[in-house]
Scaffold this active site. Structure first.
Site, PDB file in Angstrom:
ATOM      1  N   ASP A   1      -4.787   3.691  -1.914  1.00 40.80           N
ATOM      2  CA  ASP A   1      -5.652   4.013  -1.168  1.00 40.80           C
ATOM      3  C   ASP A   1      -6.321   5.455  -1.375  1.00 40.80           C
ATOM      4  OD1 ASP A   1      -6.130   1.876   0.779  1.00 40.80           O
ATOM      5  OD2 ASP A   1      -3.901   2.425   1.461  1.00 40.80           O
TER       6      ASP A   1
ATOM      7  N   PHE B   1      -6.354   5.017   8.208  1.00 48.09           N
ATOM      8  CA  PHE B   1      -4.935   5.122   8.313  1.00 48.09           C
ATOM      9  C   PHE B   1      -4.061   3.905   8.385  1.00 48.09           C
ATOM     10  CE2 PHE B   1      -7.574   8.304  10.735  1.00 48.09           C
ATOM     11  CZ  PHE B   1      -7.191   9.336  10.186  1.00 48.09           C
TER      12      PHE B   1
ATOM     13  N   MET C   1     -11.798  -5.700   5.385  1.00 46.82           N
ATOM     14  CA  MET C   1     -10.961  -4.695   6.240  1.00 46.82           C
ATOM     15  C   MET C   1     -10.784  -5.428   7.618  1.00 46.82           C
ATOM     16  SD  MET C   1     -10.279  -2.020   4.397  1.00 46.82           S
ATOM     17  CE  MET C   1      -9.436  -1.079   5.458  1.00 46.82           C
TER      18      MET C   1
ATOM     19  N   HIS D   1      -8.073   1.331  -4.002  1.00 49.16           N
ATOM     20  CA  HIS D   1      -9.287   1.213  -2.998  1.00 49.16           C
ATOM     21  C   HIS D   1      -9.670   2.537  -2.551  1.00 49.16           C
ATOM     22  CE1 HIS D   1      -9.680   0.215   1.794  1.00 49.16           C
ATOM     23  NE2 HIS D   1     -10.698   0.178   1.049  1.00 49.16           N
TER      24      HIS D   1
ATOM     25  N   MET E   1      -8.816   8.355  -0.374  1.00 43.84           N
ATOM     26  CA  MET E   1      -9.585   8.796   0.892  1.00 43.84           C
ATOM     27  C   MET E   1     -10.026  10.290   0.607  1.00 43.84           C
ATOM     28  SD  MET E   1      -7.422   7.364   3.844  1.00 43.84           S
ATOM     29  CE  MET E   1      -6.698   5.722   3.928  1.00 43.84           C
TER      30      MET E   1
ATOM     31  N   MET F   1     -11.877   4.915  -0.480  1.00 45.36           N
ATOM     32  CA  MET F   1     -12.671   5.060   0.828  1.00 45.36           C
ATOM     33  C   MET F   1     -13.504   6.300   0.413  1.00 45.36           C
ATOM     34  SD  MET F   1      -9.874   3.357   3.097  1.00 45.36           S
ATOM     35  CE  MET F   1      -8.409   3.538   1.543  1.00 45.36           C
TER      36      MET F   1
ATOM     37  N   HIS G   1      -1.096  -1.132  -4.194  1.00 52.70           N
ATOM     38  CA  HIS G   1      -2.393  -0.803  -3.573  1.00 52.70           C
ATOM     39  C   HIS G   1      -2.428   0.757  -3.378  1.00 52.70           C
ATOM     40  CE1 HIS G   1      -6.323  -1.722  -1.039  1.00 52.70           C
ATOM     41  NE2 HIS G   1      -5.605  -0.644  -0.386  1.00 52.70           N
TER      42      HIS G   1
ATOM     43  N   SER H   1       0.711  -1.030   0.135  1.00 54.94           N
ATOM     44  CA  SER H   1       0.062   0.078   0.064  1.00 54.94           C
ATOM     45  C   SER H   1       0.918   1.322   0.147  1.00 54.94           C
ATOM     46  CB  SER H   1      -0.773  -0.006   1.328  1.00 54.94           C
ATOM     47  OG  SER H   1      -1.499   1.251   1.326  1.00 54.94           O
TER      48      SER H   1
ATOM     49  N   ASP I   1      -6.823  -6.175   4.600  1.00 55.82           N
ATOM     50  CA  ASP I   1      -6.325  -4.737   4.247  1.00 55.82           C
ATOM     51  C   ASP I   1      -6.176  -4.219   5.604  1.00 55.82           C
ATOM     52  OD1 ASP I   1      -5.172  -2.607   3.740  1.00 55.82           O
ATOM     53  OD2 ASP I   1      -6.778  -1.859   2.547  1.00 55.82           O
TER      54      ASP I   1
HETATM   55  O1  LIG Z   1      -6.908   0.947   3.597  1.00 56.05           O
HETATM   56  C1  LIG Z   1      -5.941   1.125   4.313  1.00 56.05           C
HETATM   57  C2  LIG Z   1      -6.576   2.020   5.519  1.00 56.05           C
HETATM   58  O2  LIG Z   1      -7.715   2.400   5.453  1.00 56.05           O
HETATM   59  C3  LIG Z   1      -4.581   0.636   4.028  1.00 56.05           C
HETATM   60  O3  LIG Z   1      -4.674  -0.058   2.677  1.00 56.05           O
HETATM   61  C4  LIG Z   1      -3.906  -0.151   5.174  1.00 56.05           C
HETATM   62  O4  LIG Z   1      -4.210   0.378   6.331  1.00 56.05           O
HETATM   63  C5  LIG Z   1      -2.486  -0.534   4.887  1.00 56.05           C
HETATM   64  O5  LIG Z   1      -1.665  -0.004   5.713  1.00 56.05           O
HETATM   65  P1  LIG Z   1      -1.107  -1.083   6.837  1.00 56.05           P
HETATM   66  O6  LIG Z   1      -0.596  -2.277   6.309  1.00 56.05           O
HETATM   67  O7  LIG Z   1       0.067  -0.280   7.455  1.00 56.05           O
HETATM   68  O8  LIG Z   1      -2.199  -1.128   7.952  1.00 56.05           O
HETATM   69 FE   LIG Z   2      -6.716  -0.164   1.488  1.00 54.17          FE
END
Ligand SMILES: O=C(CO)[C@H](O)[C@H](O)COP(=O)(O)O
Ligand SMILES: [Fe+2]
Length: 228
Positions: free
Chosen positions: A33, A141, A135, A64, A35, A66, A31, A8, A173
């Site tokens: 993210d 975060f 999730m 992804h 947001m 969000m 990946h 990510s 994730d």
């Molecule tokens: O979608 C996510 C957070 O909303 C990230 O993809 C996820 O948190 C990846 O970070 P880590 O592996 O450090 O938890």
């Molecule tokens: Fe993610």
């Protein structure tokens, strides 16, 4: 299928995204993210950055989203160059129509569930999807602790995939690392997002290889994989 590791870039240096994408050469997907500071209390990046990233790396992008109103925005991420687009079912007005639109535009369609969202109401939607994302932290975060309480949901989802004879991938994730990936693989996940565990490592590409080896070993011993 060998376990897929998707670093990510949330945990990468956003001022050096192209270099950071290259630092994980050998990863299956990157990946990304997205947001919007509404669906989650954080703001990251949008369509123009995804367009640039798609040009900067050969690794396919796993976006992804969000965000609120994914029905409006998800197709734009396919046009921007994402090869897989994940929307949250909690935010989608018409998840079946949206999944079909993502597929029709040429990307893999994926749906995400927050920790408090159960899989059971969506059993009939699974054939519409190429991937389901469970999730394992509250979205928003990187660097949060893995939620062990999600393991039964991963297991139940793997059972539903088997029951219907589906090919869809099961992604986890949040908090995936050397100390949690085996439990995820054992429960039935086959695609693993890892942010801090990859970009926080001395050698991110080596961290990807090590996580994949761990997941493959755990999968080989898992009852869900032995049944096939
Ligand atoms: O979608 C996510 C957070 O909303 C990230 O993809 C996820 O948190 C990846 O970070 P880590 O592996 O450090 O938890
Ligand atoms: Fe993610």
């Amino acid at each position: 299928m060998a376990a897929q590791i998707n670093p990510s870039i949330l945990s990468a240096d956003f001022a050096r995204l192209a270099e950071e994408a290259k630092a994980v050469q050998g990863a299956d997907w990157l990946h990304v993210d997205v947001m919007d500071n509404h669906f989650v209390p954080n703001l990251t990046l949008g369509v123009p950055v995804v367009e640039s990233l798609a040009r900067a790396t050969d690794t396919p992008l796993d976006c992804h989203l969000m965000i609120e109103d994914p029905d409006r925005w998800a197709p734009q991420y396919v046009e921007a160059g994402a090869s897989s687009v994940t929307f949250h079912v909690e935010a989608a007005a018409a998840p079946v129509r949206l999944a079909r639109e993502i597929r029709a535009k040429g990307a893999r369609a994926s749906m995400a569930l927050k920790p408090a969202t159960p899989i059971e109401p969506y059993e009939d939607l699974l054939p519409e999807l190429d991937m389901l994302l469970i999730m394992t932290v509250e979205p928003g975060f990187g660097g949060q602790a893995f939620l062990d309480i999600m393991l039964p949901k991963i297991r139940r989802t793997r059972e539903l995939i088997g029951k219907h004879g589906l090919q869809l991938w099961l992604q986890v994730d949040g908090g995936v690392s050397a100390s949690t990936i085996e439990r995820c693989a054992d429960a039935g996940a086959d695609v693993f997002v890892a942010g801090s565990a990859v970009y926080g490592a001395q050698d991110p590409a080596e961290a990807v290889r090590a996580l994949r080896a761990q997941a493959d070993t755990a999968t080989a011993a898992a009852s869900w994989a032995c049944d096939h």
